[in-house]
Design a protein around this motif. Structure first.
Motif, PDB file in Angstrom:
ATOM      1  N   LEU A 165      -4.022 -24.781  85.782  1.00 14.17           N
ATOM      2  CA  LEU A 165      -4.857 -24.444  84.626  1.00 14.17           C
ATOM      3  C   LEU A 165      -4.009 -24.167  83.390  1.00 14.17           C
ATOM      4  O   LEU A 165      -4.423 -24.483  82.263  1.00 14.17           O
ATOM      5  N   PHE A 166      -2.844 -23.587  83.588  1.00  9.98           N
ATOM      6  CA  PHE A 166      -1.939 -23.332  82.462  1.00  9.98           C
ATOM      7  C   PHE A 166      -1.516 -24.643  81.803  1.00  9.98           C
ATOM      8  O   PHE A 166      -1.439 -24.735  80.570  1.00  9.98           O
ATOM      9  N   VAL A 167      -1.263 -25.662  82.615  1.00 15.80           N
ATOM     10  CA  VAL A 167      -0.888 -26.974  82.072  1.00 15.80           C
ATOM     11  C   VAL A 167      -2.035 -27.560  81.252  1.00 15.80           C
ATOM     12  O   VAL A 167      -1.831 -28.089  80.150  1.00 15.80           O
ATOM     13  N   ILE A 168      -3.260 -27.441  81.793  1.00 18.92           N
ATOM     14  CA  ILE A 168      -4.429 -27.908  81.034  1.00 18.92           C
ATOM     15  C   ILE A 168      -4.556 -27.136  79.724  1.00 18.92           C
ATOM     16  O   ILE A 168      -4.802 -27.702  78.654  1.00 18.92           O
ATOM     17  N   GLY A 169      -4.406 -25.809  79.812  1.00 19.64           N
ATOM     18  CA  GLY A 169      -4.519 -24.974  78.621  1.00 19.64           C
ATOM     19  C   GLY A 169      -3.451 -25.294  77.596  1.00 19.64           C
ATOM     20  O   GLY A 169      -3.717 -25.300  76.383  1.00 19.64           O
ATOM     21  N   LEU A 170      -2.254 -25.566  78.061  1.00 19.80           N
ATOM     22  CA  LEU A 170      -1.155 -25.899  77.157  1.00 19.80           C
ATOM     23  C   LEU A 170      -1.472 -27.172  76.381  1.00 19.80           C
ATOM     24  O   LEU A 170      -1.268 -27.243  75.164  1.00 19.80           O
ATOM     25  N   PHE A 171      -1.990 -28.155  77.096  1.00 16.41           N
ATOM     26  CA  PHE A 171      -2.349 -29.397  76.408  1.00 16.41           C
ATOM     27  C   PHE A 171      -3.566 -29.183  75.511  1.00 16.41           C
ATOM     28  O   PHE A 171      -3.667 -29.785  74.443  1.00 16.41           O
ATOM     29  N   GLY A 172      -4.481 -28.303  75.951  1.00 10.42           N
ATOM     30  CA  GLY A 172      -5.623 -27.979  75.100  1.00 10.42           C
ATOM     31  C   GLY A 172      -5.185 -27.349  73.791  1.00 10.42           C
ATOM     32  O   GLY A 172      -5.716 -27.663  72.717  1.00 10.42           O
ATOM     33  N   LEU A 173      -4.202 -26.451  73.856  1.00 10.83           N
ATOM     34  CA  LEU A 173      -3.649 -25.851  72.636  1.00 10.83           C
ATOM     35  C   LEU A 173      -3.035 -26.908  71.737  1.00 10.83           C
ATOM     36  O   LEU A 173      -3.157 -26.853  70.507  1.00 10.83           O
ATOM     37  N   LEU A 174      -2.350 -27.870  72.349  1.00  9.84           N
ATOM     38  CA  LEU A 174      -1.762 -28.959  71.572  1.00  9.84           C
ATOM     39  C   LEU A 174      -2.842 -29.736  70.834  1.00  9.84           C
ATOM     40  O   LEU A 174      -2.684 -30.059  69.646  1.00  9.84           O
ATOM     41  N   LEU A 175      -3.956 -30.002  71.515  1.00 11.33           N
ATOM     42  CA  LEU A 175      -5.062 -30.726  70.877  1.00 11.33           C
ATOM     43  C   LEU A 175      -5.670 -29.916  69.738  1.00 11.33           C
ATOM     44  O   LEU A 175      -5.997 -30.463  68.675  1.00 11.33           O
ATOM     45  N   ILE A 176      -5.830 -28.608  69.955  1.00 14.94           N
ATOM     46  CA  ILE A 176      -6.403 -27.751  68.912  1.00 14.94           C
ATOM     47  C   ILE A 176      -5.517 -27.737  67.666  1.00 14.94           C
ATOM     48  O   ILE A 176      -5.992 -27.888  66.539  1.00 14.94           O
ATOM     49  N   HIS A 177      -4.218 -27.554  67.876  1.00 10.54           N
ATOM     50  CA  HIS A 177      -3.299 -27.517  66.747  1.00 10.54           C
ATOM     51  C   HIS A 177      -3.166 -28.885  66.084  1.00 10.54           C
ATOM     52  O   HIS A 177      -3.025 -28.978  64.858  1.00 10.54           O
ATOM     53  N   ALA A 178      -3.220 -29.955  66.892  1.00 10.92           N
ATOM     54  CA  ALA A 178      -3.156 -31.304  66.318  1.00 10.92           C
ATOM     55  C   ALA A 178      -4.391 -31.586  65.472  1.00 10.92           C
ATOM     56  O   ALA A 178      -4.301 -32.203  64.406  1.00 10.92           O
TER      57      ALA A 178
END
Length: 298
Positions: A29-42
């Motif tokens: 889930l942390f990996v998913i969240g990390l990529f989710g943060l990347l999408l939000i910031h992008a």
């Protein structure tokens, strides 16, 4: 010696790797969240880039102050003009300011050999990110040029098309990668739960032999899986929050891209994803072992 034998039997029938399951699901889930943060910031960066798009609205000559004020109110009321702190991003540049800026940039004073200032007063409008597509910008240009008192509207069309094209390509790649990542994580969590329940197959069989119903057997496993999924989601969210705070502390500029509302929604989604995937994976695994014969359990 008897104690050791009892301990071994208990481990075979009832031992469940709680920490391993929570750790594995939390990491996934942390990996998913990390990529989710990347999408939000992008996405936020994309909006910032789009909101940097400006249109120069050049005005007719010899307009009165009243006419200039009326034009500013007209531009401010347009829904495609970007807002910052509830203030429309419209600024006025007089022809004198334009001449001074030209002199500062080039070091040449055209006033000396022309004897007059050929520049025009202008308003610079920053366009909202939701209206930054090329067709909409062309429509906005036509709309502004139809306003009484406007001489000409300009913007760097080729640059805007290049920006929109690149952002669209990057967005497609990120979403495709996100889909693959989510699929991999779901498979990982599913296999983790199945592996953990593998150690419980004889316990499930024993409960069947004493006449327990399928619902009675499944309920504790499903409740435990949902609880573990929730705990894993909370742990993953806490790790993400700590990582974010560290990143914002180290790189101040990242704070410009933060979106607290979407970030909190992402953290809530991680908890929900952990509960749902854990529950469904446990349900499938238990159903599988309920249907196996004793020989197939070995």
């Amino acid at each position: 010696m008897a104690r050791n034998i009892k301990h071994i039997k208990k481990k075979k029938l009832g031992n469940y790797p709680h920490l391993m399951v929570v750790f594995s699901i939390s990491l996934a889930l942390f990996v998913i969240g990390l990529f989710g943060l990347l999408l939000i910031h992008a996405s936020k960066l994309s909006d910032k880039v789009k909101e940097s798009i400006e249109m120069q609205v050049y005005l007719d000559k010899n307009l009165t102050d009243t006419q200039l004020t009326r034009l500013q109110k007209t531009f401010t009321a347009k829904d495609y003009v970007a807002q910052q702190n509830d203030t429309a991003q419209v600024r006025f540049i007089s022809k004198e300011e334009g001449a001074k800026a030209f002199l500062d940039e080039t070091g040449e004073d055209f006033m000396e050999f022309l004897g007059d200032n050929p520049l025009r007063d202008a308003y610079v409008l920053r366009i909202d990110a939701d209206h930054s597509s090329s067709p909409e910008l062309k429509s906005i240009k036509l709309d502004l040029e139809s306003v009484n008192g406007v001489y000409e509207v300009q913007y760097v069309e080729s640059l805007i098309e290049s920006i929109n094209s690149n952002i669209e390509k990057i967005s497609v790649l990120l979403l495709a990668f996100a889909g693959i990542l989510i699929l991999v994580v779901i498979i990982l969590i599913n296999n983790t739960v199945k592996l953990a329940l593998f150690s419980q197959r004889f316990l499930i069989r024993s409960m069947q032999l004493v006449g327990a119903t399928s619902y009675f057997i499944q309920r504790p496993f499903l409740n435990r899986a949902a609880l573990q999924g929730m705990i894993s989601g909370v742990v993953a969210s806490m790790l993400l929050f700590a990582l974010m705070q560290y990143a914002y502390h180290e790189v101040e500029e990242l704070k410009l891209l933060r979106n607290d509302e979407q970030t909190y929604l992402l953290m809530g989604a991680l908890v929900l994803i952990g509960i749902v995937i854990g529950f469904l994976s446990s349900y499938r695994a238990v159903r599988k072992y309920l249907g196996l014969s004793l020989d197939e359990l070995y």
